[in-house]
Enzyme design. Sequence first.
Site, mmCIF file in Angstrom:
data_model
loop_
_atom_site.group_PDB
_atom_site.id
_atom_site.type_symbol
_atom_site.label_atom_id
_atom_site.label_comp_id
_atom_site.label_asym_id
_atom_site.label_seq_id
_atom_site.Cartn_x
_atom_site.Cartn_y
_atom_site.Cartn_z
ATOM 1 N N ARG A 66 8.831 5.915 -3.196
ATOM 2 C CA ARG A 66 8.885 6.926 -2.145
ATOM 3 C C ARG A 66 10.153 7.769 -2.271
ATOM 4 N NH1 ARG A 66 5.852 2.878 0.013
ATOM 5 N NH2 ARG A 66 3.726 3.617 0.455
ATOM 6 N N ASP A 82 3.541 4.625 -6.678
ATOM 7 C CA ASP A 82 2.820 4.793 -5.416
ATOM 8 C C ASP A 82 2.202 6.186 -5.402
ATOM 9 O OD1 ASP A 82 2.076 4.552 -2.510
ATOM 10 O OD2 ASP A 82 3.319 2.762 -2.710
ATOM 11 N N HIS A 99 -2.893 3.330 -3.633
ATOM 12 C CA HIS A 99 -1.514 3.797 -3.816
ATOM 13 C C HIS A 99 -1.318 4.357 -5.234
ATOM 14 C CE1 HIS A 99 0.193 2.589 0.020
ATOM 15 N NE2 HIS A 99 -0.420 1.417 -0.077
ATOM 16 N N GLU A 122 -3.759 -1.979 0.674
ATOM 17 C CA GLU A 122 -4.129 -0.738 1.347
ATOM 18 C C GLU A 122 -4.939 0.192 0.446
ATOM 19 O OE1 GLU A 122 -0.498 -0.329 4.558
ATOM 20 O OE2 GLU A 122 -0.186 0.504 2.555
ATOM 21 N N TRP A 151 2.371 -10.206 3.675
ATOM 22 C CA TRP A 151 3.155 -9.248 4.475
ATOM 23 C C TRP A 151 2.557 -9.002 5.847
ATOM 24 C CZ3 TRP A 151 1.698 -4.303 6.184
ATOM 25 C CH2 TRP A 151 0.479 -3.796 5.710
ATOM 26 N N TYR A 171 10.924 -6.759 7.272
ATOM 27 C CA TYR A 171 10.836 -5.397 6.756
ATOM 28 C C TYR A 171 12.109 -4.663 7.195
ATOM 29 C CZ TYR A 171 6.176 -5.040 4.689
ATOM 30 O OH TYR A 171 5.092 -5.160 3.843
ATOM 31 N N THR A 209 11.122 2.832 1.486
ATOM 32 C CA THR A 209 12.072 3.947 1.517
ATOM 33 C C THR A 209 11.480 5.291 1.930
ATOM 34 O OG1 THR A 209 11.763 4.425 -0.843
ATOM 35 C CG2 THR A 209 13.524 2.854 -0.239
ATOM 36 N N GLU A 210 10.336 5.296 2.624
ATOM 37 C CA GLU A 210 9.873 6.585 3.142
ATOM 38 C C GLU A 210 10.978 7.284 3.918
ATOM 39 O OE1 GLU A 210 8.193 3.747 3.391
ATOM 40 O OE2 GLU A 210 6.005 4.060 3.277
#
Length: 539
Positions: A143, A172, A243, A306, A372, A397, A448-449
Amino acid sequence: MNAIIPQPMVSTTGEGAFRLHDATVIAAPPALAGVARWLRGALAPPTGLSLPPGPPGPGAVTLALSDGVPAEGYRLRVEPDQVSIVGGDPAGVFYGAQTLRQLLPAAVYRKAAVAGARWLVPCGETTDAPRFGWRGAMLDVARHFLPKADVLRLVDLLAVHKLNVLHLHLTDDQGWRLEIRRYPELTRVGAWRRESMVGSRQHERFDGRPHGGYYTQDDIREIVAYAAERFVTVVPEIDVPGHSQAAIAAYPALGNTGDPVEVSTRWGVSSRVLNVADTTLDFYRYVFDEVLELFPGTYIGVGGDECPKDEWRASPQAQQRIRALGLRDEDELQSWFVRQLDEHLTARGRRLFGWDEILEGGLAPGATVASWRGTTGALAAARAGHDVVLCPDTSVYLDYRQSDRPDEPIPVGTVLDVETVYAFEPLPAQLTGAERDRVLGAQCNIWTEHLASARAVDYAAFPRLCAFAETVWSAPERDPAGFRDRLGTHLGRLDALGVEYRPGTGPLPWQTRPDARGWPKDRATREAEIAAMTAHIAG
């Protein structure tokens, strides 16, 4: 008790102190030459001492190995005239050397000679060994890219806290960060995006500024070797089949529509996923073959999380694959996809490592699960005989907000203060017998968004990473007050290291982000979301 973090099993103090001085030597057998070299390199700059090799005994810091000490364990004895560190293996001696460093004044963490300092080590004995073998941190460089120097610095900080795994999230939707010689477009196209979101994605704001970067294969070799010298294993992650928009932007034939797409500029989960053609699997087999050349460790991450199924539902190719294989649905198709890579890695002596979504549709044989979404994935995987690494988002997180204060920078997720992280228990109470042996350990995750620089990573990670380190190294009993006292001393070490941690009183003015709004959640809401996401794998 000495202010050591993570807290050792036993540590006692005695009378007097050993002083590092001009005549001090470091004694080590050939098997510990690397540890001796590291220790000399750590102590010589701030002390101004040469600390040359020399014989064991009076005036020496002696490093040694013993079968009577467990793996990664050590016994550190400080006497007025000498210091000895005995480990069960080189890693144990290294951790003993890290403890020795913590017993010295905090200025020992500086990188240039400190005038007027007296380098005294209080006499006493410390006996120690870790509770878990996997003590990790995941760093998302997809990210927001962190240059090599910042990654090397993080390796040093992990080693200070006796963590031994750096999980690098290398690809990603928003970027591909690893040079692959066979497929140069992955970095020429996939390593940069034209802009990034500002703050949480719900606010639909963009900065209009290109962002990018990637690691050459020589960079990765350097990172891996540097980490190995500090007994940190680097676990790479190439995220599939979701992703993957950056890869599809570089090679549109990997997608389900064939349409050109750009590297995603948005946070969140892209609907663009890999197709299930043999050519796509072959593409990634070649990618992973180059990954295996660079990363010698056992575990290779494939993500697996995801993965929206909308494109597969609309794809004649995907539907034909489901029918041909006799699969029930798209969840089983994802599991089949992951299994193809699992077989490829297993045939080369490696083990697949993936997020707990790889449980959906059937767990890939031999896979290790990073749980997670709470502990449901950990329980299901361990009970099925698979190894587990715990990293529940509501506990570890480290990009989640640290308080309810309105000036927390880009507050997202639930509140995870130091006390919450310190209370994390890596071993789920519901596991019994052999199931407990399946828990390799735990890792904290640094997404790290909203962390666009090393300074922002510092703020998010520290001092919470210090608390996490104690949960995976030390005994399960917790002493919050004692930890807080020791942390007060430890912050002086972080200061000397130049770590821009979050002060206990709240963010400093330059650590705030009034220009970027977040999207905080309360714990009950997040726990309900997790329960809904994992209900179908609970059994």
